[in-house]
Design an enzyme around this catalytic site. Structure first.
Site, short mmCIF file in Angstrom:
data_model
loop_
_atom_site.label_atom_id
_atom_site.label_comp_id
_atom_site.label_asym_id
_atom_site.label_seq_id
_atom_site.Cartn_x
_atom_site.Cartn_y
_atom_site.Cartn_z
N GLY A 1 1.43 22.53 58.55
CA GLY A 1 1.53 23.98 58.45
C GLY A 1 1.00 24.73 59.65
CD GLN A 2 -1.16 23.22 65.28
OE1 GLN A 2 -0.99 22.01 65.07
NE2 GLN A 2 -1.78 23.67 66.36
CG ASP B 1 -6.34 34.65 60.88
OD1 ASP B 1 -6.16 33.45 61.11
OD2 ASP B 1 -5.40 35.45 60.64
CB ILE B 2 -4.39 39.11 63.32
CG1 ILE B 2 -4.03 40.55 63.64
CG2 ILE B 2 -3.16 38.32 62.90
CD1 ILE B 2 -3.19 40.71 64.91
CG HIS C 1 -7.69 28.46 59.70
ND1 HIS C 1 -7.05 29.68 59.65
CD2 HIS C 1 -6.79 27.58 60.21
CE1 HIS C 1 -5.80 29.53 60.09
NE2 HIS C 1 -5.62 28.28 60.45
CG HIS D 1 -6.09 27.44 65.22
ND1 HIS D 1 -4.90 27.06 65.82
CD2 HIS D 1 -5.78 27.74 63.94
CE1 HIS D 1 -3.91 27.14 64.93
NE2 HIS D 1 -4.43 27.54 63.77
CG ASN E 1 -3.41 24.56 58.73
OD1 ASN E 1 -3.78 23.91 57.76
ND2 ASN E 1 -3.42 25.88 58.76
P1 5GP Z 1 -2.17 28.13 61.71
O1 5GP Z 1 -1.13 28.34 60.65
O2 5GP Z 1 -1.53 27.79 63.04
O3 5GP Z 1 -3.24 27.16 61.30
O4 5GP Z 1 -2.93 29.50 61.84
C1 5GP Z 1 -2.70 30.44 62.83
C2 5GP Z 1 -3.54 31.66 62.47
O5 5GP Z 1 -3.58 32.50 63.60
C3 5GP Z 1 -2.98 32.48 61.31
O6 5GP Z 1 -3.96 32.56 60.28
C4 5GP Z 1 -2.70 33.85 61.94
O7 5GP Z 1 -3.00 34.92 61.09
C5 5GP Z 1 -3.58 33.84 63.18
N1 5GP Z 1 -3.05 34.62 64.29
C6 5GP Z 1 -1.80 34.54 64.81
N2 5GP Z 1 -1.65 35.39 65.84
C7 5GP Z 1 -2.85 36.04 65.96
C8 5GP Z 1 -3.33 37.05 66.86
O8 5GP Z 1 -2.63 37.54 67.76
N3 5GP Z 1 -4.62 37.46 66.71
C9 5GP Z 1 -5.42 36.94 65.72
N4 5GP Z 1 -6.67 37.43 65.65
N5 5GP Z 1 -5.01 35.99 64.87
C10 5GP Z 1 -3.74 35.55 64.99
#
Ligand code: 5GP
Ligand code: ZN
Length: 115
Positions: A95-96, A33-34, A104, A102, A89
């Protein structure tokens, strides 16, 4: 394989956006994760574009099982020995933020940023 040209994770799969990969096979990709919440924070995604967990059905059961089965293997490879969290999520109330399914997987010594 289903692909959405506007999807950030489809772009990562296609190599159009760089990522730090942790695992890859024909069906799944895992990358760091970034914006990590924990010392080790990877995302496990299917290579086929599926927007949310709510968009899966019985035909996705094997893929979902392989996503979950990959988590312990990856955490062991990445040196996480004291437990980890697995989180999916789903939708606005879940909170997606990125609408490509995906999971986590977060571990490493606490305190973590979130969770
Ligand atoms: P969500 O809130 O949808 O469950 O999580 C999305 C996750 O994707 C977040 O933790 C966010 O930091 C990660 N993310 C979003 N854009 C990028 C990206 O371009 N590269 C990487 N490695 N992670 C990303
Ligand atoms: Zn996608």
């Amino acid at each position: 394989m289903t692909h959405d040209a506007n999807c950030i994770f489809c772009k990562i799969i296609a190599g159009q956006i760089p990522s730090r990969k942790a695992y890859e096979d024909e069906e799944l990709l895992a990358f760091h994760d970034i914006n990590p919440w924990a010392p080790v924070h990877v995302l496990i995604i299917p290579k086929a574009h599926v927007a949310t967990l709510s968009d899966t059905g019985p035909e996705h059961a094997a893929m979902l099982g392989r996503m979950l089965a990959l988590a312990p293997r990856l955490m062991a490879e990445l040196g996480v020995t004291n437990g980890y969290r697995t989180v999916i999520n789903t939708g606005p109330d879940g909170g997606q933020e990125v609408y490509h399914l995906h999971m986590h997987v977060m571990g490493g010594p606490r305190p973590w940023l979130k969770g």
